[in-house]
Design a protein around this motif. Structure first.
Motif, short mmCIF file in Angstrom:
data_model
loop_
_atom_site.label_atom_id
_atom_site.label_comp_id
_atom_site.label_asym_id
_atom_site.label_seq_id
_atom_site.Cartn_x
_atom_site.Cartn_y
_atom_site.Cartn_z
N ARG A 34 54.76 27.81 56.16
CA ARG A 34 53.50 27.53 55.45
C ARG A 34 52.80 28.83 55.04
N GLN A 36 54.23 31.66 54.33
CA GLN A 36 54.96 32.25 53.21
C GLN A 36 54.63 31.52 51.91
N GLN A 37 54.48 30.20 51.98
CA GLN A 37 54.07 29.45 50.79
C GLN A 37 52.69 29.92 50.32
N GLN A 38 51.78 30.12 51.25
CA GLN A 38 50.43 30.57 50.90
C GLN A 38 50.48 31.98 50.31
N ASP A 40 52.96 33.32 48.68
CA ASP A 40 53.54 33.20 47.33
C ASP A 40 52.49 32.71 46.33
N ARG A 41 51.66 31.73 46.74
CA ARG A 41 50.60 31.23 45.85
C ARG A 41 49.58 32.33 45.57
N LEU A 42 49.21 33.08 46.59
CA LEU A 42 48.23 34.15 46.40
C LEU A 42 48.78 35.25 45.49
N ALA A 44 50.95 34.85 43.10
CA ALA A 44 50.94 34.31 41.74
C ALA A 44 49.53 34.35 41.17
N GLU A 45 48.54 34.05 42.00
CA GLU A 45 47.15 34.07 41.53
C GLU A 45 46.71 35.49 41.19
N GLN A 48 48.15 36.40 37.88
CA GLN A 48 47.41 35.79 36.77
C GLN A 48 46.09 36.52 36.52
#
Length: 72
Positions: A34, A36-38, A40-42, A44-45, A48
């Protein structure tokens, strides 16, 4: 349980500890997944946000008048 062999009792205790250890390992693996998923999302953000940032990255000198709130 007074008629159980001490070796059997020790084996039973070790099996219980192994079971708890396996459960703890599964919980830790899920937590790491979980996180690592967070991450990865951060990432990507952040990527952007960097794309949305104007060229120069805000390194240009600004006037202090530009920093004043509009009611001044």
């Amino acid at each position: 349980m007074s008629d159980t062999n001490p070796t059997d009792q020790r084996l039973n205790d070790l099996e219980i500890k192994a079971s708890f250890t396996e459960d703890l390992l599964d919980q830790l693996n899920l937590t790491i997944y979980r996180q690592q998923q967070q991450i990865d999302r951060l990432l990507a953000e952040v990527s952007q946000l960097r794309q949305q940032m104007p060229e120069g990255g805000g390194g240009a000198a600004r006037s202090l008048r530009d920093e004043l709130p509009p009611h001044y």
